[in-house]
Design an enzyme around this catalytic site. Structure first.
Site, PDB file in Angstrom:
ATOM      1  N   GLN A 355      41.083  43.039  39.583  1.00 46.01           N
ATOM      2  CA  GLN A 355      41.650  42.329  40.602  1.00 46.01           C
ATOM      3  C   GLN A 355      40.766  41.943  42.168  1.00 46.01           C
ATOM      4  OE1 GLN A 355      41.838  45.011  39.398  1.00 46.01           O
ATOM      5  NE2 GLN A 355      44.589  44.881  38.783  1.00 46.01           N
ATOM      6  N   GLN A 377      41.315  37.055  38.804  1.00 44.19           N
ATOM      7  CA  GLN A 377      42.634  37.826  38.580  1.00 44.19           C
ATOM      8  C   GLN A 377      43.039  37.965  39.884  1.00 44.19           C
ATOM      9  OE1 GLN A 377      42.078  41.330  35.870  1.00 44.19           O
ATOM     10  NE2 GLN A 377      43.939  42.570  36.168  1.00 44.19           N
ATOM     11  N   ASP A 378      44.753  38.017  39.799  1.00 44.40           N
ATOM     12  CA  ASP A 378      45.331  37.819  40.953  1.00 44.40           C
ATOM     13  C   ASP A 378      45.208  36.349  42.180  1.00 44.40           C
ATOM     14  OD1 ASP A 378      46.241  39.443  38.958  1.00 44.40           O
ATOM     15  OD2 ASP A 378      46.207  41.543  40.378  1.00 44.40           O
ATOM     16  N   ASP A 399      47.517  36.067  35.495  1.00 41.49           N
ATOM     17  CA  ASP A 399      47.796  36.940  36.283  1.00 41.49           C
ATOM     18  C   ASP A 399      48.086  36.637  37.879  1.00 41.49           C
ATOM     19  OD1 ASP A 399      49.153  38.448  34.341  1.00 41.49           O
ATOM     20  OD2 ASP A 399      48.572  40.363  35.051  1.00 41.49           O
ATOM     21  N   ARG A 467      53.631  36.953  32.349  1.00 42.69           N
ATOM     22  CA  ARG A 467      54.495  38.199  31.220  1.00 42.69           C
ATOM     23  C   ARG A 467      55.026  38.657  32.196  1.00 42.69           C
ATOM     24  NH1 ARG A 467      48.889  42.505  31.061  1.00 42.69           N
ATOM     25  NH2 ARG A 467      48.261  41.824  33.211  1.00 42.69           N
TER      26      ARG A 467
END
Length: 561
Positions: A355, A377-378, A399, A467
């Protein structure tokens, strides 16, 4: 001697009861025979009814108060809990010198988030104490209360870490923090459920069964005017669309010293607090290696760059190096009415750092035009409140558009990158934790594809639209171009059957090799939207009140489908 009521005839009793009900309706307060009956009515439909009843039991003359006054009373009690928790956090931080470093960062996050929650609670009472409680006021109340719930979840998520990525440490502070934070979250949740009743009941009606039809699922987002949500003011619209050379900036940032500042942070720090007018910071071409924070008192700021890839703000904070996801952002924006155009914001930590946020936004009525957000990520943390992105690029892996705001991405390009071995890509992870929150992610008329590094090895990795990060995750893709990188199933589970029945995932009239829905997941919460009226609920006009605030930014937008 007979009692007085024994002398009253049935017709007279009926007349007195009728007059009582009429008087109650005329006073805009439903008739309740007792405080207990009033509490039961107000707490109906809340997620934590026992807490709701115990809270309302302390409100004097509850059965005589209109709903806005009841909500204000619950908010006042919640404010006491927030103040106590913030004080406990500060004491814990000062005394807990043996805490793991990550715990100290997470507690600092909680202190900031509790301060934001206090501001949002105070905004709620300020709204409800106005002479008129119209739809716009209720929209704002639901927005800030939704944000206040999100703040508590964000606070707790900072203590969720373990394993080799954090030296084998586990949180020592979470067991002490969690009960108080969850209590606050539940109190706000009950208040939000009561506030929602103000929207579903006609004014001056004692009956909550009289419904007012509303087409927007994210109440308060708004409608579109000339390509932007209505809340973007005409002057801001002109700023977003005008040539940079024709804009008079209040501050200029330049790496070569030709402006008043050499760093973006210095220009932000020097900006006036709580400005009522637009304050423009022009950031000349160059790479600015820094973390930038726009605080809650720095309102009405605007960043203007020289273009994507020319003006770049870049840093590399990440969770592996001890930061929370919340604190990892290269640029964090909390001050309301923020707008930006023509620049790149990047977190360069790389996929192995997990993250690592490029941009975090918790600023209400914020808009971004012709910007690029780069990470793995993120990447883009659409944390809370109402947001709009137009003609922007977002690069990431896992994500990479996530959070719990009410946000519309329109005309943007979402590029999945090559992830770590064994990872799957997910474009979105929406985080609605409460079914009454007016939040979600709407992706409209966007390009959904692979970045060049993934395109070369596309068959080796799976890529999904999203998701469910939280129980009531809500995401819609509409009228977008989906390339073959999108897995035929479309969506990915978070953990087993978690949230598959309570989420809302929809697709409407998308095109391209990845848009076919015949092999999509069969979850109860997933749907192929066939009704234009259902899809319209997720447009800029309906979803984020865009017609109210976007005209002020000059960012182009489309109101409907």
């Amino acid at each position: 001697m007979p009692h007085l009521h024994e002398k009253l005839t049935a017709p007279l009793l009926l007349l007195l009861l009728t007059l009582t009900l009429v008087a109650a309706a005329a006073s805009d307060v439903p008739f309740y025979p007792s405080a207990e009956a009033a509490a039961a009515a107000h707490c109906e439909g809340t997620l934590y009814p026992e807490l709701c009843l115990s809270t309302l039991a302390t409100v004097p003359d509850l059965h005589k108060k209109p709903l806005p006054d009841v909500i204000c009373a619950t908010v006042n009690r919640t404010e006491v809990e927030v103040a106590d928790m913030a004080s406990n956090c500060s004491s814990f931080l000062q005394q807990g010198k043996s805490l793991p470093p990550r715990d100290r960062v997470a507690i600092a996050d909680c202190i900031e988030l509790l301060g934001t929650t206090m501001d949002e609670l105070q905004a709620t009472t300020s709204d409800l104490q106005q002479p008129s409680n119209g739809a716009t006021v209720v929209d704002h109340v639901m927005t800030v209360l939704s944000g206040a719930i999100t703040n508590q979840h964000t606070c707790l998520s900072g203590f969720t870490y373990h394993g080799p990525r954090n030296g084998g440490q586990v949180s020592l502070a979470r067991p002490y923090m969690e009960p108080g934070i969850r209590h606050i979250s539940r109190m706000v949740s009950n208040t939000l459920a009561m506030a929602k009743k103000m929207r579903s009941t006609k004014p001056n009606s004692p009956s909550p069964s009289v419904q007012v039809q509303r087409r927007q699922p994210f109440t308060g987002y708004g409608q579109m005017v000339k390509g932007f949500p209505r809340w973007v003011r005409p002057g801001d619209r002109r700023l977003l669309q005008a040539a940079a050379s024709g804009i008079t900036a209040n501050a200029v940032v330049a790496k070569d010293g030709s402006g008043g500042y050499t760093t973006v942070s210095a220009a932000v720090t020097a900006a006036p607090a709580n400005s009522k007018s637009r304050y423009v910071i022009y950031i000349k071409a160059g790479a600015y290696l820094e973390n930038v924070e726009v605080g809650k008192n720095q309102k009405n700021l605007m960043f203007i760059g020289d273009g994507i890839g020319k003006t770049v703000i870049k840093a590399s904070r990440n969770v592996v190096d001890g930061y929370t996801t919340f604190r990892s952002a290269t640029v964090a924006v909390v001050g309301n009415n923020f707008i930006a155009r023509d620049l790149t914001i990047e977190n360069s930590a790389g996929p192995s750092k997990h993250q690592a946020v490029a941009l975090r936004v918790g600023a209400d009525l914020s808009a971004f035009y012709r910007c690029s957000f780069v990470g793995y990520q993120d990447t883009l943390y659409v944390h809370s409140l109402r947001q709009f992105f137009r003609d922007c690029d977002v690069y990431g892996t896992v994500d990479f558009v996530f959070g719990n705001s009410a946000v519309v991405l329109q005309g943007c390009s979402l590029y999945a990158r090559r992830p770590l071995a064994g990872q799957s890509n997910t474009y979105t992870a929406q985080g609605r934790t409460d079914p009454n929150q007016n939040t979600g992610i709407s992706v409209q008329r966007c390009k959904v594809s692979a970045a060049s590094d993934l395109a070369a090895v596309q068959s080796s990795f799976r890529t999904y639209l999203g998701r469910p990060w939280q129980q009531y995750s809500r995401t819609v893709f509409m009228e977008s171009q989906m390339d073959s990188v999108v897995n035929p199933a479309g969506w990915l589970e978070w953990n087993g059957n978690f949230a598959l029945d309570t989420l809302y995932y929809g697709e409407y009239q998308n095109t391209g090799a990845g848009a076919a829905t015949s092999n999509r997941v069969k979850w109860k919460g997933y749907r192929v939207i066939t009704s234009a009226s259902e899809a319209s609920a997720f447009t800029v006009g309906s979803f984020i009140d865009g017609d109210v605030w976007l005209p002020r930014t000059s960012v182009p937008f489309s109101t409907g489908l």
